[in-house]
Motif scaffolding. Sequence first.
Motif, PDB file in Angstrom:
ATOM      1  N   UNK A 196     -10.361  -3.313  -5.098  1.00 36.96           N
ATOM      2  CA  UNK A 196      -9.852  -4.660  -5.350  1.00 36.96           C
ATOM      3  C   UNK A 196      -8.338  -4.717  -5.173  1.00 36.96           C
ATOM      4  N   UNK A 197      -7.665  -3.618  -5.510  1.00 35.89           N
ATOM      5  CA  UNK A 197      -6.215  -3.496  -5.354  1.00 35.89           C
ATOM      6  C   UNK A 197      -5.942  -2.164  -4.665  1.00 35.89           C
ATOM      7  N   UNK A 198      -5.053  -2.175  -3.677  1.00 35.34           N
ATOM      8  CA  UNK A 198      -4.735  -0.962  -2.924  1.00 35.34           C
ATOM      9  C   UNK A 198      -3.285  -0.562  -3.149  1.00 35.34           C
ATOM     10  N   UNK A 199      -3.074   0.717  -3.427  1.00 35.35           N
ATOM     11  CA  UNK A 199      -1.733   1.290  -3.527  1.00 35.35           C
ATOM     12  C   UNK A 199      -1.613   2.334  -2.422  1.00 35.35           C
ATOM     13  N   UNK A 200      -0.644   2.159  -1.541  1.00 36.90           N
ATOM     14  CA  UNK A 200      -0.467   3.123  -0.449  1.00 36.90           C
ATOM     15  C   UNK A 200       0.779   3.956  -0.741  1.00 36.90           C
ATOM     16  N   UNK A 201       0.563   5.258  -0.943  1.00 33.07           N
ATOM     17  CA  UNK A 201       1.673   6.180  -1.185  1.00 33.07           C
ATOM     18  C   UNK A 201       2.248   6.651   0.146  1.00 33.07           C
ATOM     19  N   UNK A 202       3.558   6.635   0.252  1.00 36.16           N
ATOM     20  CA  UNK A 202       4.187   7.030   1.506  1.00 36.16           C
ATOM     21  C   UNK A 202       5.585   7.562   1.246  1.00 36.16           C
ATOM     22  N   UNK A 203       6.120   8.212   2.251  1.00 34.11           N
ATOM     23  CA  UNK A 203       7.537   8.568   2.231  1.00 34.11           C
ATOM     24  C   UNK A 203       8.276   7.685   3.234  1.00 34.11           C
ATOM     25  N   UNK A 204       7.722   7.569   4.449  1.00 37.64           N
ATOM     26  CA  UNK A 204       8.386   6.748   5.461  1.00 37.64           C
ATOM     27  C   UNK A 204       7.497   5.758   6.178  1.00 37.64           C
ATOM     28  N   UNK A 205       6.220   5.666   5.797  1.00 39.47           N
ATOM     29  CA  UNK A 205       5.243   4.786   6.432  1.00 39.47           C
ATOM     30  C   UNK A 205       5.302   4.951   7.955  1.00 39.47           C
ATOM     31  N   UNK A 206       4.929   6.157   8.366  1.00 38.39           N
ATOM     32  CA  UNK A 206       5.010   6.559   9.767  1.00 38.39           C
ATOM     33  C   UNK A 206       3.957   5.831  10.614  1.00 38.39           C
ATOM     34  N   UNK A 207       4.085   5.909  11.955  1.00 39.10           N
ATOM     35  CA  UNK A 207       3.158   5.182  12.838  1.00 39.10           C
ATOM     36  C   UNK A 207       1.682   5.474  12.573  1.00 39.10           C
ATOM     37  N   UNK A 212      -8.062  -9.305   3.096  1.00 38.15           N
ATOM     38  CA  UNK A 212      -8.281  -9.665   1.694  1.00 38.15           C
ATOM     39  C   UNK A 212      -7.776  -8.582   0.752  1.00 38.15           C
ATOM     40  N   UNK A 213      -7.853  -7.316   1.167  1.00 38.87           N
ATOM     41  CA  UNK A 213      -7.325  -6.228   0.346  1.00 38.87           C
ATOM     42  C   UNK A 213      -5.808  -6.130   0.499  1.00 38.87           C
ATOM     43  N   UNK A 214      -5.307  -6.395   1.693  1.00 35.88           N
ATOM     44  CA  UNK A 214      -3.853  -6.390   1.893  1.00 35.88           C
ATOM     45  C   UNK A 214      -3.168  -7.422   1.002  1.00 35.88           C
ATOM     46  N   UNK A 215      -3.880  -8.509   0.709  1.00 30.72           N
ATOM     47  CA  UNK A 215      -3.317  -9.543  -0.159  1.00 30.72           C
ATOM     48  C   UNK A 215      -3.147  -9.065  -1.597  1.00 30.72           C
ATOM     49  N   UNK A 216      -3.719  -7.905  -1.909  1.00 33.37           N
ATOM     50  CA  UNK A 216      -3.612  -7.327  -3.255  1.00 33.37           C
ATOM     51  C   UNK A 216      -3.196  -5.861  -3.133  1.00 33.37           C
ATOM     52  N   UNK A 217      -2.100  -5.627  -2.431  1.00 34.04           N
ATOM     53  CA  UNK A 217      -1.703  -4.250  -2.139  1.00 34.04           C
ATOM     54  C   UNK A 217      -0.211  -4.042  -2.388  1.00 34.04           C
ATOM     55  N   UNK A 218       0.138  -2.779  -2.632  1.00 39.01           N
ATOM     56  CA  UNK A 218       1.529  -2.403  -2.886  1.00 39.01           C
ATOM     57  C   UNK A 218       1.834  -1.120  -2.117  1.00 39.01           C
ATOM     58  N   UNK A 219       3.013  -1.070  -1.532  1.00 40.04           N
ATOM     59  CA  UNK A 219       3.474   0.136  -0.853  1.00 40.04           C
ATOM     60  C   UNK A 219       4.395   0.894  -1.802  1.00 40.04           C
ATOM     61  N   UNK A 220       4.035   2.135  -2.103  1.00 33.12           N
ATOM     62  CA  UNK A 220       4.791   2.942  -3.063  1.00 33.12           C
ATOM     63  C   UNK A 220       5.541   4.029  -2.300  1.00 33.12           C
ATOM     64  N   UNK A 221       6.852   3.920  -2.265  1.00 39.24           N
ATOM     65  CA  UNK A 221       7.691   4.927  -1.615  1.00 39.24           C
ATOM     66  C   UNK A 221       7.964   6.023  -2.636  1.00 39.24           C
ATOM     67  N   UNK A 222       7.305   7.153  -2.455  1.00 40.40           N
ATOM     68  CA  UNK A 222       7.420   8.252  -3.412  1.00 40.40           C
ATOM     69  C   UNK A 222       8.649   9.118  -3.097  1.00 40.40           C
ATOM     70  N   UNK A 223       8.901  10.068  -3.965  1.00 40.57           N
ATOM     71  CA  UNK A 223      10.057  10.970  -3.828  1.00 40.57           C
ATOM     72  C   UNK A 223      11.368  10.200  -3.805  1.00 40.57           C
ATOM     73  N   UNK A 224      11.410   9.093  -4.551  1.00 43.84           N
ATOM     74  CA  UNK A 224      12.635   8.294  -4.586  1.00 43.84           C
ATOM     75  C   UNK A 224      13.789   9.076  -5.196  1.00 43.84           C
ATOM     76  N   UNK A 225      13.487  10.010  -6.109  1.00 43.04           N
ATOM     77  CA  UNK A 225      14.555  10.803  -6.719  1.00 43.04           C
ATOM     78  C   UNK A 225      15.241  11.684  -5.683  1.00 43.04           C
TER      79      UNK A 225
END
Length: 413
Positions: free
Chosen positions: A152-163, A175-188
């Motif tokens: 129902x909700x999608x979280x995509x973990x990424x560092x650079x969202x490569x091709x 419909x899933x993209x409408x409830x999704x978040x891009x999480x840029x990890x390793x922000x520290x």
Amino acid sequence: MTADPALPDTATLLRQLLASGRLPKGAGPRGEKILAQLLAPVRVSVFGTPNSGKSSLINLMADEVLLPDGLALPPLQIAYGDQPKTFATLADGSEHHEDGFDPFRLSELEPAFAEVALPIPALRHIRLLEVVADESLRDQRAAVKWAAPRSDIALWCTIGFEPHEQELWGMVPDTLKDNSFLVVTMADQLAADGILKTHVGNVTAIAGDEFQGVFPVALKQALATSGPSGTPDGDTRASSGGPTLVSNIMRYVDRGRQARDDAALMFLSRFDALPQPVDEAESARQPGQDSAADRQAQARPVRAEPARHVEICETAYDYLRRRAVGLSEALPELGAAPHSSVLGYCVDTIEHLTDLVLDPDSGDQDFEQLADHVSEASEMMLLLQLENQAGPAADAVTLLLQLKRDFEERIVA
């Protein structure tokens, strides 16, 4: 549409209606489906390529460190349960069940899939799924294809969202993209290198339109603990970006739960199964004493049905007839999966129909009731559009056909 807190909860009312035997043929399965959705947790799935921080994000969402770093685990579903239990499907297809949850023991079993039940408060309204695949793009494609319909909700973990990640994300339905978040990890680490702001800006430029938000999170920092009790360090956690992400996700979770409750309430209303709150003034009225509603009805002048209402009904009927013909002509051109286009067509139709029957000072109770039916159908149509599947598309068409019959009956009456 919200329920009176003094009345029975929505699920109880829906169970009572389904057990009453009052529903017409065909409505029961729809009601059962609405009840199942109402009772089910919101499914939050964590996607991403290997080593992108998915397990750490699962820990953050559960508000507890459940999955150690670097441990090879299968696709893993975690839900609420009164007692810790593990259910694993092994590579040979056999089932393995055991009390408790030991991630190291689970890893040794090398299962194809596992489900875990845990008595964790954060899981009461959500079910977490870690989508796992190996390094091959083929396996990652298969994992996304398998997990998307279960989310129902999608979280995509990424560092650079490569091709290659962009290609995988392209497989996800809108419909899933409408409830999704891009999480840029390793922000520290990115912050330590002095490139966090620039990096997040670049990722947002690439993918910002594909997600409801881009969130940089220092996952290790978000999960930092202090003291022997292992309680989270509030200051460290707050600056990690983790609480902001979780807050936004839970806002979407609450929105999804409210939409399910609204769908159930509209179903109940459609079949007159919503109890009315007791009016204390009316309940205190003496026998034989006219109620306020009675006095208002007596004082209201009797009005002949306005001719314009007949004209409106004729216009609405003709409009629905033409739209039905247009839909039947368009269907052959919509391909093998036309439900999304059909739902959009039905929503456009009901919006125009709502404008047609709008008459705030009609004084005609029958016409007002018909207009209310159109309004309720409009609300139901929007909820059906959220599901975006073949079944709801058929329900949307059925709603319009029922309204067409209602207008026809009004014209000939």
